[in-house]
Design an enzyme around this catalytic site. Structure first.
Site, PDB file in Angstrom:
ATOM      1  N   CYS A  92       0.816  -1.220   0.000  1.00 29.46           N
ATOM      2  CA  CYS A  92       0.000   0.000   0.000  1.00 29.46           C
ATOM      3  C   CYS A  92       0.848   1.269   0.000  1.00 29.46           C
ATOM      4  O   CYS A  92       2.006   1.276   0.405  1.00 29.46           O
ATOM      5  CB  CYS A  92      -0.917  -0.001   1.218  1.00 29.46           C
ATOM      6  SG  CYS A  92      -2.080  -1.384   1.203  1.00 29.46           S
ATOM      7  N   ASP A  93       0.222   2.348  -0.443  1.00 29.71           N
ATOM      8  CA  ASP A  93       0.876   3.655  -0.414  1.00 29.71           C
ATOM      9  C   ASP A  93       0.433   4.416   0.835  1.00 29.71           C
ATOM     10  O   ASP A  93      -0.274   3.873   1.689  1.00 29.71           O
ATOM     11  CB  ASP A  93       0.583   4.439  -1.700  1.00 29.71           C
ATOM     12  CG  ASP A  93      -0.899   4.712  -1.926  1.00 29.71           C
ATOM     13  OD1 ASP A  93      -1.697   4.615  -0.960  1.00 29.71           O
ATOM     14  OD2 ASP A  93      -1.268   5.037  -3.067  1.00 29.71           O
ATOM     15  N   SER A  94       0.821   5.673   0.942  1.00 31.00           N
ATOM     16  CA  SER A  94       0.500   6.449   2.147  1.00 31.00           C
ATOM     17  C   SER A  94      -0.992   6.735   2.291  1.00 31.00           C
ATOM     18  O   SER A  94      -1.454   7.085   3.376  1.00 31.00           O
ATOM     19  CB  SER A  94       1.285   7.764   2.150  1.00 31.00           C
ATOM     20  OG  SER A  94       0.953   8.531   1.007  1.00 31.00           O
TER      21      SER A  94
END
EC number: 3.1.2.28
Length: 150
Positions: A18-20
């Site tokens: 996942c990203d931020s």
């Protein structure tokens, strides 16, 4: 004997995927799409060295680079989601094949991927016929899909 579910795989979304914003980073969808068809041929019973080149062996003189790919995100995919990944390979012509990948969460399509590969001679880089093992995998997957639709 081939396992029944060599075209339907599972994947749990991990923190590192996942990203931020808390959703999968876009490149992971195409990575998962490619890994899924790799896993499928493995489950189907095709040795990787019959499809992917091995620099230590001259057994496989064919490479299958990606010539086109795309991803469509239909709904957020988040950490902890358990995805069913359904793959649908098809032969385009003598030297091209496509793998369509559908990512489902709770039976709802949340993303799609498409990868097109071209079969080339490893030395000359000229287009060549798809490897026989790969053609059989594609043909068997289409038979499997068509039987379910009947």
């Amino acid at each position: 004997m081939k396992p029944k579910n060599w075209l339907i795989l599972k994947r749990k979304v991990r923190f590192g995927d996942c990203d931020s914003a808390g959703v999968i980073h876009f490149h992971n969808l195409l990575r998962w799409a490619h890994e899924s068809w790799e896993e499928s041929i493995d489950i189907y019973g095709i040795p990787h060295q019959d499809i992917f080149p091995d620099s230590n062996s001259h057994k496989n003189q064919i490479i299958c680079p990606i010539v086109n790919c795309e991803a469509n995100f239909l709904s957020p995919i988040k950490i902890g989601d358990l995805l069913s990944i359904k793959i649908f390979p098809k032969k385009i012509n003598n030297h091209l094949f496509q793998v369509n990948t559908f990512f489902l969460k709770d039976e709802i399509n949340v993303a799609e991927g498409k990868i097109i590969h071209c079969s080339l001679d490893v030395d000359s880089k000229l287009k060549v016929k798809l490897p026989d093992q790969l053609e059989r995998w594609i043909e068997a997957s289409n038979i499997n899909t068509n039987l379910k639709e009947c």
